[in-house]
Design an enzyme around this catalytic site. Structure first.
Site: not given
Ligand SMILES: [Zn+2]
Lengths: 308, 189
Positions: A31, A265, A271, A243, A240
């Site tokens: 980080g 997606c 997808c 899909c 979606c």
């Protein structure tokens, strides 16, 4: 040696050594933003030169590279970076998340779970999460060293006071291993939970700002929040349309000039894979499984195979 | 300069160094994982793994400290020829190479500053053996716990207490290496 005009993965060895040392220090202090001397790359800064340099320092000839831009493999940006490394490092490329060993990304984490054999490289425009509170680098560096993150919480809480909720929906700040506050790059906050405890190594490169930082695998990452307003990863409340996935991050697509729209997606590989598996959304058509056939030719699944 | 100093470099530096870096990256980002490296070697007592780390990470900008038996003329010549890294005392070293005993006292090495914790030394510790046994490791990079045959636990516990400051380590033995970043929590078992 070959007579090509550029080195393996474009960058010279001295530059790669410097970047590699910065990556290792980033890994050692999860980080924390390690400064590095960013090099000019044959592409504009907005195109992810930080991510490209980190990828160049990590690639081996045996790697398979995937490049995504907001989840898609076929944008100009993603295609250019993929071609750049095909040419300069002769690495294999893929659009399938599961086949990639190195994935360079702009603004998304793939939907498919990552594995311990993968490195995810983020393109980062603004690495400093405190920048909008304090423009001076000397001050933000001091704030990180003293863990002085109170202002960050105040800003988020002002959001709640003004909007009833935390309005930040991209580049939502996180705290790494209880120590450094980190900008996860402009991924949607929907992706934030995937930052934590990932089996994959995650590396972040900011070219213009000359910073590299890292999340080793299995690192604890928490999105900043409050007891009375816990963090909520959010997405459009739809499935979606192609899909039918209910759990993926969606893009809204305008389909005509009559106000027609659909939700699909954002992760195009996710997808396509679902459609090839027989999943069909509200506006989708059944697909024949072309993936197995394509694999038997050991080829890369071309986007056309899944096109409408 | 001895002829030995010219030997042992990478024959294909970009490819060899890329593979060696990835191995080092795997080792440091997954403490407890022991990886194998190849493609380079240096004069005794330098292990092939330590030689490959030097070829991959050292250059004229990285002062290196050679501890004990590693501070040998042949090794100095080899490092100078292949990396150009200046040999310095422990306090100013970005990298240090030696056995655990020779590297003592450890507090001599840079641990970074509050604002630049990256300005810390990386110790390359030459080990008589390297196995997944011994002190228990946990923390970033580790799924639960791991074990590694560290030379001791106390010094690494003390180093962890300095976090985010502290030195980082590679442990080398023959062609094998492991990583121990300052973030790892080390416990005796
Ligand atoms: Zn979909």
């Amino acid at each position: 040696m070959t007579d090509q005009a550029y080195n393996f993965a474009y960058l010279d060895e001295q530059t790669k050594r410097m970047i590699r040392r910065a990556i290792l220090k980033g890994v050692a202090v999860p980080g924390y933003q390690v400064p590095f001397a960013s090099r000019e790359m044959p592409m504009p800064y907005g195109w992810g030169t930080g991510g490209v340099q980190v990828t160049a320092a990590c690639l081996t000839p045996e790697d398979t590279l995937k490049v995504i831009d907001q989840g898609a493999d076929d944008t100009t940006n993603a295609v250019s970076i993929r071609k750049f490394f095909q040419r300069t490092a002769q690495v294999a490329t893929t659009e399938a998340t599961s086949e990639a060993t190195v994935i360079q990304t702009r603004h998304r984490i793939p939907e498919a779970p990552l594995t311990k054999d993968q490195i995810l490289v983020y393109q980062v425009p603004i690495p400093e999460p405190l920048r909008f509170l304090e423009p001076r680098e000397t001050e933000t560096r001091k704030m990180h060293s003293l863990e002085e993150y109170g202002l960050m919480h105040v800003k988020l809480y002002e959001d709640i006071a003004r909007h009833g909720a935390i309005a930040t929906s991209y580049a939502y700040p996180v705290k790494v291993e209880g120590r450094y506050v980190m900008d996860p790059s402009p991924i949607p906050k929907f992706d934030n939970p995937k930052l934590s405890n990932s089996p994959a190594l995650q590396l972040f490169g900011a070219g213009r700002e000359q910073r590299i930082y890292a999340l080793p695998p299995f690192t604890h990452v928490v999105s900043l929040d409050f007891d009375d307003h816990p963090f909520e990863p959010s997405k459009a409340p739809h499935d979606c349309d192609l899909c039918g996935a209910g759990e993926s991050y969606l893009d809204e697509v305008i389909t005509d000039d009559q106000g027609g729209r659909m939700f699909v997606c954002s992760d195009t590989d996710f997808c396509r894979t679902r459609r090839e598996e027989g999943h069909v959304g509200r506006l989708g058509e059944p697909q024949f499984s072309s993936k197995k056939i394509a694999n038997s030719f050991e080829g890369i699944c071309a986007p056309e195979e899944a096109a409408e | 300069m001895t002829p030995e100093a010219l030997m042992g470099g990478f024959t294909a530096p970009p490819q060899h160094s890329s593979r060696a870096f990835r191995a080092a990256l795997t080792a440091l980002s997954r403490p407890g994982t022991i990886v194998t490296v190849e493609g380079g070697h240096g004069p005794a007592p330098l292990s092939p793994a330590a030689a490959i780390l030097a070829l991959t990470l050292l250059d004229g900008t990285t002062p290196v400290h050679l501890a004990g038996g590693h501070d040998a003329p042949a090794l100095r010549d080899w490092l100078a020829f292949h990396t150009g890294a200046p040999v310095v005392g422990a306090e100013g070293a970005a990298f240090a190479i030696g056995t655990w005993a020779a590297l003592q006292p450890i507090p001599r090495f840079a641990i970074g500053t509050a604002e630049y914790p990256d300005r810390a030394a990386t110790l390359i510790i030459e080990m008589p053996a390297l196995t997944a046994t011994g002190p228990r490791l946990s923390g970033p990079g580790i799924d639960g716990t791991a074990q590694l045959s560290l030379p001791e636990a106390a010094a690494f516990r003390a180093n962890r207490a300095l976090f985010p400051l502290g030195f980082d380590c590679f442990l080398t033995c023959g062609s094998h290496l492991a990583g121990l970043p300052r973030s790892t929590i080390v416990e005796d078992i």
